[in-house]
Design an enzyme around this catalytic site. Structure first.
Site, PDB file in Angstrom:
ATOM      1  CG  ASP A  56      -2.027   1.257   1.551  1.00  0.00           C
ATOM      2  OD1 ASP A  56      -1.452   2.096   0.565  1.00  0.00           O
ATOM      3  OD2 ASP A  56      -2.808   1.205   2.112  1.00  0.00           O
ATOM      4  CE1 TYR A 148      -7.142  10.392 -11.880  1.00  0.00           C
ATOM      5  CE2 TYR A 148      -7.767  11.554 -13.592  1.00  0.00           C
ATOM      6  CZ  TYR A 148      -7.322  10.537 -13.233  1.00  0.00           C
ATOM      7  OH  TYR A 148      -6.494   9.747 -13.746  1.00  0.00           O
TER       8      TYR A 148
END
Length: 277
Positions: A56, A148
């Site tokens: 991660d 985004y």
């Protein structure tokens, strides 16, 4: 390249663009550390000869350990590909701050953290390359995906600033801005037909946004494949003097040209076609 098998670290390598890049670099005789979180994909990469690791990228301690492992066993990272990330759509008013923080941590902060970890070795050796996978979404803004766009604009700033700072040490930083890429995640989102709450003030906008996105993605040559981006990465890495930034995909280049020719007001009017009641 310093040796016969330079070391590449590729994040987001368990699907889409990252997986395509990792496999192409492996075919180009890199020792590829391919990291991600999908166990099945990691096993698949491992079976093909890549050094697959579960990671991660927002887990700073785990990232530190991995880079130290590569440093100890292989002398350091010669090529870093920052590809980990995910999209986020929806009106800005309705984005949860936790989702936005997660977006920044995964798409942007992790890329800087990894760069900070590999740069000392690159500076010491006087060579190395960092390739950041951005997006044409970092070059213009449209409604419905503001979060985004924000984080991809951030990647533009990170890459261009970092490039200028480390160039004197012989380290290269290159930004790749693909247009829309047809990955499994994206196609799943496009194929979905969510329902919208009648009480949602943005319900109609969301529906029209989804319909418009599906129509656009179905237009020939609008979207590109992950392999197209992977080929571009290899060309950039092998280039003697790569440019600071590359736009990947004809539709992305056309969009950026159009944006450069239009005023802000004209651009806004075009984007809102089909999104208003």
């Amino acid at each position: 390249m310093l040796n016969a098998e330079p070391v590449a670290l590729v994040t987001g390598a368990t699907s889409g663009i990252g997986e395509a890049i990792a496999e192409r670099l492996h075919a180009a005789n890199y020792r590829v550390f391919a990291v991600g979180r999908n166990p099945e994909a990691l096993q698949r990469l491992q079976s093909r000869g890549l050094a697959a690791r579960s990671l991660d990228v927002t887990d700073e301690a785990a990232v530190d350990r991995l880079v130290q492992e590569i440093q100890t066993s292989h002398g350091g990272v010669d090529l870093l590909i920052n590809c980990a990330g995910f999209p986020l759509t929806g009106p800005l008013e309705q984005l949860t701050l936790s989702d936005l923080r997660s977006l920044f941590e995964t798409n942007l902060v992790a890329a800087l953290h990894l760069s900070q970890l590999v740069l000392p070795g690159m500076r010491e050796r006087g060579t190395g390359t960092i390739v950041n996978i951005g997006s044409t979404a970092g070059r213009f803004v449209g409604p419905g995906a503001g979060g985004y766009h924000i984080v991809k604009y951030g990647m533009e700033a990170l890459s261009l600033a970092l490039r200028a700072e480390v160039a004197p040490f012989g380290v290269r930083v290159v930004l790749l801005d693909p247009t829309g890429v047809r990955t499994p995640f994206v196609t799943t989102q496009l194929d979905a037909h969510p329902t919208y709450d009648d009480d949602d003030p943005y319900g109609g906008f969301k529906r029209r946004y989804a319909e418009s996105t599906r129509r656009l993605s179905g237009t020939p040559r609008v979207m590109i494949t992950p392999e197209t981006v992977a080929r571009a990465v290899v060309r950039v890495v092998e280039a003697k003097n790569p440019k600071p930034r590359y736009t990947i995909g004809a539709s992305g280049k056309a969009t950026l040209l159009l944006r450069a020719l239009l005023t802000d007001r004209m651009w806004e009017r075009i984007l809102m076609l089909g999104l208003r009641d």
